[in-house]
Motif scaffolding. Structure first.
Motif, mmCIF file in Angstrom:
data_model
loop_
_atom_site.group_PDB
_atom_site.id
_atom_site.type_symbol
_atom_site.label_atom_id
_atom_site.label_comp_id
_atom_site.label_asym_id
_atom_site.label_seq_id
_atom_site.Cartn_x
_atom_site.Cartn_y
_atom_site.Cartn_z
ATOM 1 N N ARG A 168 -65.817 -107.848 56.474
ATOM 2 C CA ARG A 168 -66.225 -106.623 57.157
ATOM 3 C C ARG A 168 -66.108 -106.764 58.673
ATOM 4 O O ARG A 168 -65.599 -105.862 59.358
ATOM 5 N N VAL A 169 -66.558 -107.916 59.198
ATOM 6 C CA VAL A 169 -66.493 -108.133 60.647
ATOM 7 C C VAL A 169 -65.042 -108.157 61.125
ATOM 8 O O VAL A 169 -64.692 -107.549 62.151
ATOM 9 N N LEU A 170 -64.174 -108.845 60.386
ATOM 10 C CA LEU A 170 -62.763 -108.899 60.766
ATOM 11 C C LEU A 170 -62.120 -107.524 60.706
ATOM 12 O O LEU A 170 -61.305 -107.159 61.574
ATOM 13 N N ALA A 171 -62.481 -106.737 59.701
ATOM 14 C CA ALA A 171 -61.924 -105.384 59.571
ATOM 15 C C ALA A 171 -62.390 -104.506 60.716
ATOM 16 O O ALA A 171 -61.609 -103.700 61.257
ATOM 17 N N GLU A 172 -63.666 -104.651 61.119
ATOM 18 C CA GLU A 172 -64.186 -103.858 62.234
ATOM 19 C C GLU A 172 -63.520 -104.231 63.546
ATOM 20 O O GLU A 172 -63.213 -103.377 64.381
ATOM 21 N N GLU B 84 -60.505 -105.504 63.861
ATOM 22 C CA GLU B 84 -59.131 -105.028 63.801
ATOM 23 C C GLU B 84 -59.057 -103.531 64.072
ATOM 24 O O GLU B 84 -58.156 -103.050 64.768
ATOM 25 N N ALA B 85 -60.022 -102.795 63.554
ATOM 26 C CA ALA B 85 -60.037 -101.349 63.747
ATOM 27 C C ALA B 85 -60.333 -100.970 65.202
ATOM 28 O O ALA B 85 -59.883 -99.919 65.687
ATOM 29 N N ALA B 86 -61.097 -101.855 65.892
ATOM 30 C CA ALA B 86 -61.474 -101.575 67.273
ATOM 31 C C ALA B 86 -60.364 -101.883 68.266
ATOM 32 O O ALA B 86 -60.418 -101.444 69.436
ATOM 33 N N GLN B 87 -59.367 -102.666 67.853
ATOM 34 C CA GLN B 87 -58.286 -103.048 68.774
ATOM 35 C C GLN B 87 -57.280 -101.907 68.982
ATOM 36 O O GLN B 87 -57.091 -101.074 68.144
#
Length: 207
Positions: free
Chosen positions: A198-202, A204-207
């Motif tokens: 979840r943290v990695l997905a968040e 990635e989405a924020a970049q």
């Protein structure tokens, strides 16, 4: 909650089929009936079941359709051995690892290797559970707390090694190729993996 240390394997003594429901009867020894009340939780092959009736040594349980679809309880026949564990009491020694009794799916036996005083079982995992299983990590099989001996993440296969005491007190020694077992992944591992994803997905989405 359960400790994953099964008390013993006992034969299913009664079974009734109803639409969307199976009623089970287990003849349990006194040590497992001591203090047992209607509404209490008992682990049957790793599935958390509720006591619905008690008649002398006969203890009754109901399994609804969702449970039958997800677990192996729908495959049981009268006379089959079932691993039984009472729910853990406050302050109980955790000899295995904490098991919730909420089965994640079924694993299929792909190979059985026997040698003197040893038995190694190989399983195929459902794809959705592969990321939660690691070599030397914990896993629950039919309610038994076991250590993963080997893990092939690319193929989703893993193995466990059983000592004579486990073979004596559970039904795992009777498994053959093609048989299915109820599987519960280690909840702590599951939480860590899901949190990292979840943290990695968040990020990635924020970049």
């Amino acid at each position: 909650m359960y400790t994953g240390i099964v008390h013993g394997a006992y034969p299913l003594s009664g079974l009734t089929e109803e639409p969307g429901l199976r009623r089970f009867v287990m003849a349990l020894p006194e040590v497992l009936r001591d203090g047992l009340e209607i509404g209490a939780s008992v682990g049957l092959n790793g599935v958390c079941m509720t006591v619905t009736r008690i008649e002398n040594d006969r203890v009754h349980f109901d399994a609804m359709q969702e449970t039958l679809s997800l677990t192996t309880l729908g495959q049981l026949a009268v006379g089959d051995l079932v691993n039984v564990e009472r729910s853990a009491k406050q302050g109980a020694e955790i000899g295995g690892h904490l098991i919730s009794g909420h089965v994640d799916g079924r694993a299929v036996v792909t190979a059985v290797e026997r040698s003197e005083n040893n038995l190694t079982l190989f399983f195929q995992l459902p794809k959705t559970l592969v990321k939660y299983v690691f070599r030397k990590g914990f896993i629950g099989l039919h309610g038994c707390s076991l250590t993963v001996a080997s893990m092939d993440s690319s193929r989703g296969g893993f193995s466990v090694c059983l000592i004579p005491e486990t073979l004596r007190s559970t039904n795992l020694g009777a498994l053959s190729v093609g048989a299915e077992v109820n599987i519960e992944v280690d909840r702590q591992t599951q939480v860590i993996v899901d949190t990292v994803e979840r943290v990695l997905a968040e990020r990635e989405a924020a970049q």
